[in-house]
Structures are given as C-alpha cells and as structure tokens.
Design an enzyme around this catalytic site. Sequence first.
Site, PDB file in Angstrom:
ATOM      1  N   ASP A 173       0.849  -1.182   0.000  1.00 27.62           N
ATOM      2  CA  ASP A 173       0.000   0.000   0.000  1.00 27.62           C
ATOM      3  C   ASP A 173       0.892   1.242   0.000  1.00 27.62           C
ATOM      4  O   ASP A 173       2.114   1.154   0.075  1.00 27.62           O
ATOM      5  CB  ASP A 173      -0.972  -0.009   1.182  1.00 27.62           C
ATOM      6  CG  ASP A 173      -0.276   0.165   2.518  1.00 27.62           C
ATOM      7  OD1 ASP A 173       0.948   0.354   2.549  1.00 27.62           O
ATOM      8  OD2 ASP A 173      -0.970   0.104   3.543  1.00 27.62           O
ATOM      9  N   ASP A 209      -8.078  -7.076   1.032  1.00 31.23           N
ATOM     10  CA  ASP A 209      -7.137  -7.315   2.127  1.00 31.23           C
ATOM     11  C   ASP A 209      -7.772  -6.794   3.402  1.00 31.23           C
ATOM     12  O   ASP A 209      -8.620  -5.895   3.377  1.00 31.23           O
ATOM     13  CB  ASP A 209      -5.810  -6.585   1.897  1.00 31.23           C
ATOM     14  CG  ASP A 209      -5.908  -5.110   2.281  1.00 31.23           C
ATOM     15  OD1 ASP A 209      -5.443  -4.745   3.372  1.00 31.23           O
ATOM     16  OD2 ASP A 209      -6.483  -4.324   1.500  1.00 31.23           O
TER      17      ASP A 209
END
Length: 376
Positions: free
Chosen positions: A92, A271
């Site tokens: 990320d 996720d």
Amino acid sequence: MQFELKTTDAQSKARAGIITTDHGKIETPIFMPVGTVGTVKGVHQTELKNEINPDIILGNTYHLYLRPTTSILEQAGGLHKFMNWDRNMLTDSGGYQVYSLSARRKIQEEGVKFKSHIDGSYHVFTPEKVMEIQRTIGADIIMAFDECTPYPCDYNYAKRSMHLTHRWLKRCVTHLEKVPSKYGYSQALFPIVQGSTYKDLRKQSAEFIASVGANGNAIGGLSVGEPADKMYEITDIVTDILPKDKPRYLMGVGTPINILENIALGVDMFDCVMPTRNARNGMLFTAHGTINIKNKKWENDFSPIDEMNITYVDTTYSKAYLRHLFIAKELLGKQIASIHNLGFYLWLVRTARKHILAGDFMEWKSKMINQMDKRL
C-alpha cells in the site's frame, strides 16, 4: 502485469479472472493476507505457503520504511528475498497511515509531514518519495500515494482531498517513469479512487482514475466506519465506471460477509487485518458463524473448529484444545487461530470463484451469508 477476465456472473457483477505478474498467477477473486512489517503476524512462511497457500500477500510502505528501513531492504535485494517469499506481493502507499495518524501529521500540497509512532522522529512522504520507497521494497503491485478521508467527512473537505489525491497520482505516474525497478522484474501501479461517501465525488474520481489507464485500480476510503450499506452503494457506483478489463481492489475490506457482497459488486481483490487480529483475540470465522473460542461452552467440545468439519487448512484441532491454549495463554493458540482464519478467508474467495465459474454464485452467496451471520 496482465489480467484475463474468465467470466462474469449472469445474475451479478461477480467476476473470475487471472492476474499474471513476474512472480506468478493470481486467481481472482482473491484475499491477500496482510504482512504489515514483512510478516503475516504469527504465521511462519512455511505455514503460509503450505497450509494457507495464498497467491499474494500485502506489505505496508509506511511501516517498512520506518523499520527495517529501505536501506536494509535494498541490501537484502528487496522484501521478497528479505522475508523469503517467492510469490506475489502488493504494497500500500502509506495513505491509510496518513489517515490513521491524524494527531501526528500535516498534509500539504507537496506531501505529508508526519511523526514516527516508533521514536517521534519527523519524516516527509511525497508522491515521488513513496514511489521510490516502493521501488526499493520491490512489490509486484504498488499503490499511488493518496489521502484517505475519515468518516464522516465534510463534503468540501472530501472534494479537496479527492483533487489532491488526483494531483498526487499524476506526480506518481511521472516520477515512476524516471525511477526504474531494481530487482529485475516489473511493478504495476494501481491508482486509488477516493471521494468519501459522496456519490458525485466517487463518480468523478472513478472517471479520472479510469482515464489514467493503469494496470489495475483500487477503491480506497471505505471500511473506515461507514455503514455497510453505504460501502456497498459506493462500491457499486465505482465498479460500474472502472474498466472491466482491469482488476479492481477494494482496500481494507473486511468481514467475510463484506467480501461476498463486494464480490457480487465486481470487486476482484481484498485485504484486511481482521482474520489475524480477531484470531489473536480468540474470534474464529467459520462457514457457519463466528466462535469466541475463550467461552466456557467449548471447554469439553472435542469437535473440529468448524462444526460441519470443513477443513480450511491441513491440520485440524478441536475447539477444546484451542480453548485450552488461549486460557493457558500459550502462543500456539493465537498461531493456530490465525492460520485457521486465514485459511477460511482463502477458502471463501476460492469457493466463490468456483461458483462464479459454475454459474450459481448468487444462490451460494445467499446461503453462505445466512450461515455466517451468527455467533455460535
């Protein structure tokens, strides 16, 4: 990176596809176990590969930048080698940490100045720096730098933040072209749709993100406290706009029911820390509801964790044994629970894929949601 769309469900927007990177294939829909600091918490890489068996895991740019630092990761040859993981990886951007560190950061046009949660030292993330950090980490899929707005969020703030995210994206794309990958394999950049829970902003952001023509696209700023029906409403709007021939990643979501509902809305990738975080507190997910394994009712229950004896991973333990480990505060209890929950999440998305391919996904989804929506 390539994406092949195998089929779309006739009664929903659910999709089955295959993402291919230099580290292998990812069958979608997929759940990515979260490996924040180079480890899926409490799970050995051997168990991760051989029992849970995910095609891809996730790492965190903010945390890895602070510890072990990009210098160590570069000396190791990237995070894949550092943690002995030879499959796919996504990182990320640090945008969510910008959101979560609200008392420790200052957002400006140039980037974000923030205070480390470890030692209080000051650091600056710009779109350019975040691209360089992710080049050094070496994930197969990397995220554009964005601002994740809180919920609830003022409309004007959400609008300013969305445009800032768009401007940062342009800088990410420009800088990434100047900074080559470091370890002999390619990296795919995913931009992130923002706009809080405002339909017009989400439409505008999704259209802008789609116009960039990236290898895949993400939906951020959800699962931050908004009602589930609002999450689904926004996701439905955005997936109608994002390209059908590119994978769609809904960041930070969520419960097993959230995942099935969003698969039906056309999301391919998920996720969440929930399976491992909840596991460490004794909450187990099964196909028939959730279990608080610390409850006394399981003290002499020698049946497998899932009451219908579905085995998500290779090794099955009884409820009584697992409860004993938690009560005795043995670390093995948290480890077994984490492996179980991750195994269940991967079983869930893989079974969803089978039903999408078979053409009976919606019927199966309704049955599963009814089963899972209870405490045992």
